[in-house]
Scaffold this motif. Structure first.
Motif, short mmCIF file in Angstrom:
data_model
loop_
_atom_site.label_atom_id
_atom_site.label_comp_id
_atom_site.label_asym_id
_atom_site.label_seq_id
_atom_site.Cartn_x
_atom_site.Cartn_y
_atom_site.Cartn_z
N THR A 274 -0.86 -1.50 -65.42
CA THR A 274 -0.66 -2.61 -64.49
C THR A 274 -1.77 -2.56 -63.44
O THR A 274 -2.16 -1.49 -63.00
N TYR A 275 -2.26 -3.73 -63.07
CA TYR A 275 -3.44 -3.81 -62.23
C TYR A 275 -3.09 -3.91 -60.75
O TYR A 275 -2.02 -4.39 -60.37
N ASN A 276 -4.02 -3.48 -59.94
CA ASN A 276 -3.86 -3.49 -58.49
C ASN A 276 -3.95 -4.93 -57.96
O ASN A 276 -4.34 -5.86 -58.66
N ASP A 277 -3.62 -5.09 -56.69
CA ASP A 277 -3.77 -6.38 -56.03
C ASP A 277 -5.23 -6.61 -55.67
O ASP A 277 -6.05 -5.69 -55.68
N ILE A 278 -5.56 -7.86 -55.33
CA ILE A 278 -6.90 -8.13 -54.82
C ILE A 278 -7.02 -7.53 -53.42
O ILE A 278 -6.03 -7.43 -52.70
N PRO A 279 -8.21 -7.07 -53.05
CA PRO A 279 -9.48 -7.11 -53.75
C PRO A 279 -9.69 -5.95 -54.71
O PRO A 279 -10.65 -5.94 -55.49
N TYR A 280 -8.77 -4.95 -54.67
CA TYR A 280 -9.03 -3.70 -55.38
C TYR A 280 -9.03 -3.88 -56.89
O TYR A 280 -9.62 -3.08 -57.62
N LYS A 281 -8.37 -4.93 -57.37
CA LYS A 281 -8.37 -5.22 -58.80
C LYS A 281 -9.78 -5.36 -59.36
O LYS A 281 -10.03 -5.11 -60.55
N PHE A 282 -10.73 -5.74 -58.49
CA PHE A 282 -12.11 -5.97 -58.93
C PHE A 282 -13.07 -4.88 -58.44
O PHE A 282 -14.28 -5.06 -58.52
N GLU A 283 -12.54 -3.77 -57.94
CA GLU A 283 -13.40 -2.71 -57.40
C GLU A 283 -13.12 -1.39 -58.12
O GLU A 283 -12.64 -0.42 -57.53
N ALA A 284 -13.43 -1.36 -59.41
CA ALA A 284 -13.17 -0.17 -60.22
C ALA A 284 -14.12 0.97 -59.85
O ALA A 284 -15.31 0.75 -59.63
N GLY A 285 -13.57 2.18 -59.79
CA GLY A 285 -14.40 3.37 -59.60
C GLY A 285 -14.75 3.62 -58.15
O GLY A 285 -14.43 2.84 -57.25
N THR A 286 -15.44 4.73 -57.92
CA THR A 286 -15.90 5.07 -56.58
C THR A 286 -16.98 4.09 -56.16
O THR A 286 -18.00 3.96 -56.84
N PRO A 287 -16.79 3.39 -55.06
CA PRO A 287 -17.77 2.38 -54.66
C PRO A 287 -18.97 3.00 -53.95
O PRO A 287 -19.01 4.21 -53.71
N ASN A 288 -19.90 2.13 -53.60
CA ASN A 288 -21.10 2.54 -52.85
C ASN A 288 -20.72 2.60 -51.37
O ASN A 288 -21.08 1.73 -50.57
N ILE A 289 -19.98 3.66 -51.01
CA ILE A 289 -19.32 3.71 -49.71
C ILE A 289 -20.31 3.65 -48.55
O ILE A 289 -20.16 2.86 -47.62
N ALA A 290 -21.33 4.50 -48.59
CA ALA A 290 -22.26 4.60 -47.46
C ALA A 290 -22.95 3.27 -47.19
O ALA A 290 -23.09 2.85 -46.04
N ASP A 291 -23.37 2.60 -48.24
CA ASP A 291 -24.10 1.35 -48.06
C ASP A 291 -23.18 0.22 -47.62
O ASP A 291 -23.59 -0.68 -46.88
N VAL A 292 -21.92 0.25 -48.06
CA VAL A 292 -20.95 -0.71 -47.55
C VAL A 292 -20.76 -0.51 -46.05
O VAL A 292 -20.77 -1.46 -45.26
N VAL A 293 -20.61 0.74 -45.64
CA VAL A 293 -20.44 1.05 -44.21
C VAL A 293 -21.65 0.58 -43.41
O VAL A 293 -21.52 -0.02 -42.33
N ALA A 294 -22.84 0.83 -43.94
CA ALA A 294 -24.07 0.45 -43.23
C ALA A 294 -24.27 -1.06 -43.22
O ALA A 294 -24.94 -1.58 -42.32
N MET A 295 -23.71 -1.78 -44.20
CA MET A 295 -23.83 -3.24 -44.20
C MET A 295 -23.13 -3.82 -42.97
O MET A 295 -23.55 -4.86 -42.44
N LYS A 296 -22.07 -3.18 -42.51
CA LYS A 296 -21.42 -3.63 -41.28
C LYS A 296 -22.38 -3.57 -40.11
O LYS A 296 -22.43 -4.49 -39.28
N ALA A 297 -23.16 -2.48 -40.04
CA ALA A 297 -24.13 -2.35 -38.95
C ALA A 297 -25.16 -3.46 -39.00
O ALA A 297 -25.60 -3.98 -37.95
#
Length: 415
Positions: A274-297
């Motif tokens: 059974t699949y997760n809710d959005i948005p996580y349903k479309f974010e399989a695996g370990t994401p590009n965490i550091a660059d996501v964090v830096a995109m906020k900056a």
């Protein structure tokens, strides 16, 4: 450095802003760097570099599944970016923001998930003649797989879209319209709101490629009423390899997952998942965490400067450059639509665009040459490619003068 007075009446201190960008303070081939390749990728302010360093030196941990302090801090930083992107796009909810590797992956996600479940034989997808390959090839692939037809909005001689031709293309068979907001090759700003409204009138969905628009224009996905909007972090002064997709909640919830793996599941057995809710349903695996964090900056940096101020300054810089190249013998501008962002695409009679790029690089001036991932558009204009100078708010009139001086010298070589 020069200080231009923008059309919104504010004094824009370029010299002060340039201090935020370490990469700009270097020499290339013995000359001060003038970086005019911003449509390909923008440089990063110190705030973005600091955010990357802070994450890896203080908070590095996998997200969402850990209960220890570092995991909780990393998760909070990651999700803070999602909320920042929501605000940046004026999306209704953070759950409608999906992190991707960039514009290309966002388009592929929609083409693969939405396209393979909604397109049938006889259906039609409309794109424009000025699309980046990333908004051509995924639709070609899904149309071929599903038996749908791909249609193209023609481009006029000045680099604007032929809206009358678009109106003739739209019909009850149209299921998706996928168009670029701003052309990466020409700088043309397309009337996407008009396109969206006409597409919705026949029941079609609309995807907007916002890769070039997002750093220059104020984006409001609710006012646009687009079904999907995609952009890349590295085009808004953030890291490479990260971006975001906005999708309307009801559309995303009806779409199947794009990839399988961790995070996108609720429960897995060998019999059924059974699949997760959005948005996580479309974010399989370990994401590009550091660059996501830096995109906020990066987004915070842009918002603090004020997009209206940046756009006004960049418009003045484009106007200055456009006027400055007018008397260069043999130079022809490609893309002269009345609504443009700060891109100057051109050819020099008798000189190959690659040679223009190499000779300017020898003078420390960085531009882009080639087809700019828009080969059909180049073919439309009867060209192999162009030389493209794309300006950002950290560029100056002095840098433009250096480029123009170099182009005058290059133009003399053809004689």
């Amino acid at each position: 450095m020069a200080t231009l007075t923008s059309s919104v009446g504010t004094s824009f201190d370029v010299e002060k802003i340039r201090q935020d960008f370490p990469v700009l303070h270097q020499e290339v081939n013995g000359k001060p760097l003038a970086y005019f390749d911003n449509a390909a990728t923008t440089q990063k302010p110190q705030a973005v570099l600091d955010a990357l360093t802070h994450y890896y030196t203080q908070d590095n941990a996998n997200i969402h599944r850990g209960i220890h302090t570092l995991a909780e801090r990393a998760t909070a930083a990651f999700e803070h970016t999602r909320e920042t992107v929501r605000t940046f796009l004026n999306a209704p909810s953070a759950e409608e923001i999906i992190f991707t590797r960039g514009t290309t992956e966002g388009i592929n996600l929609v083409a693969s998930s939405w396209g393979h479940t909604h397109l049938q034989a006889g259906d039609e997808v409309i794109i424009s003649g000025m699309e980046h390959h990333s908004n051509i090839v995924p639709w070609q692939m899904v149309c071929e797989a599903r038996g749908a037809t791909l249609k193209v909005i023609p481009v006029r001689a000045d680099g604007s879209l032929d809206l009358e031709a678009f109106e003739a293309l739209v019909s009850s068979r149209t299921k998706m319209v996928a168009v670029v907001y701003v052309s990466n090759s020409l700088g043309t700003i397309n009337p996407v709101k008009t396109i969206i409204d006409k597409a919705h009138a026949v029941g079609a969905r609309v995807l907007i490629d916002g890769a070039q628009a997002s750093s220059h224009l104020n984006i409001d996905v609710q006012a646009l009423d687009c079904d999907f909007y995609v952009f890349s972090g590295h085009k808004i002064y953030g890291p490479t390899g990260v971006g975001a997709l906005f999708g309307k909640r009801e559309v995303l919830e009806a779409m199947p997952p794009y990839q399988g793996g961790g995070e996108m599941i609720k429960e897995v057995t060998f019999e059924k998942t059974t699949y997760n809710d959005i948005p996580y349903k479309f974010e399989a695996g370990t994401p590009n965490i550091a660059d996501v964090v830096a995109m906020k900056a990066a987004i915070d940096y842009l918002q603090a400067l004020g997009k209206d101020n940046l756009a006004a300054y960049e418009h003045e810089l484009l106007t200055y450059a456009t006027q400055a190249v007018q008397d260069i013998p043999g130079l022809k501008l490609v893309g002269t639509a009345s609504e443009k962002i700060s891109i100057l695409s051109f050819v020099l009679e008798g000189i190959h665009h690659f040679d223009i790029g190499m000779m300017l690089d020898a003078r420390g001036v960085a531009i882009r040459t080639g087809h700019h991932c828009t080969q059909p558009l180049m073919h439309h204009f009867g060209l192999e490619g162009t030389a493209r100078a794309s300006f950002a708010f950290y560029n100056t009139t002095e840098e433009v003068d250096r480029m123009v001086e170099g182009l005058h010298r290059i133009a003399k070589l053809k004689g």
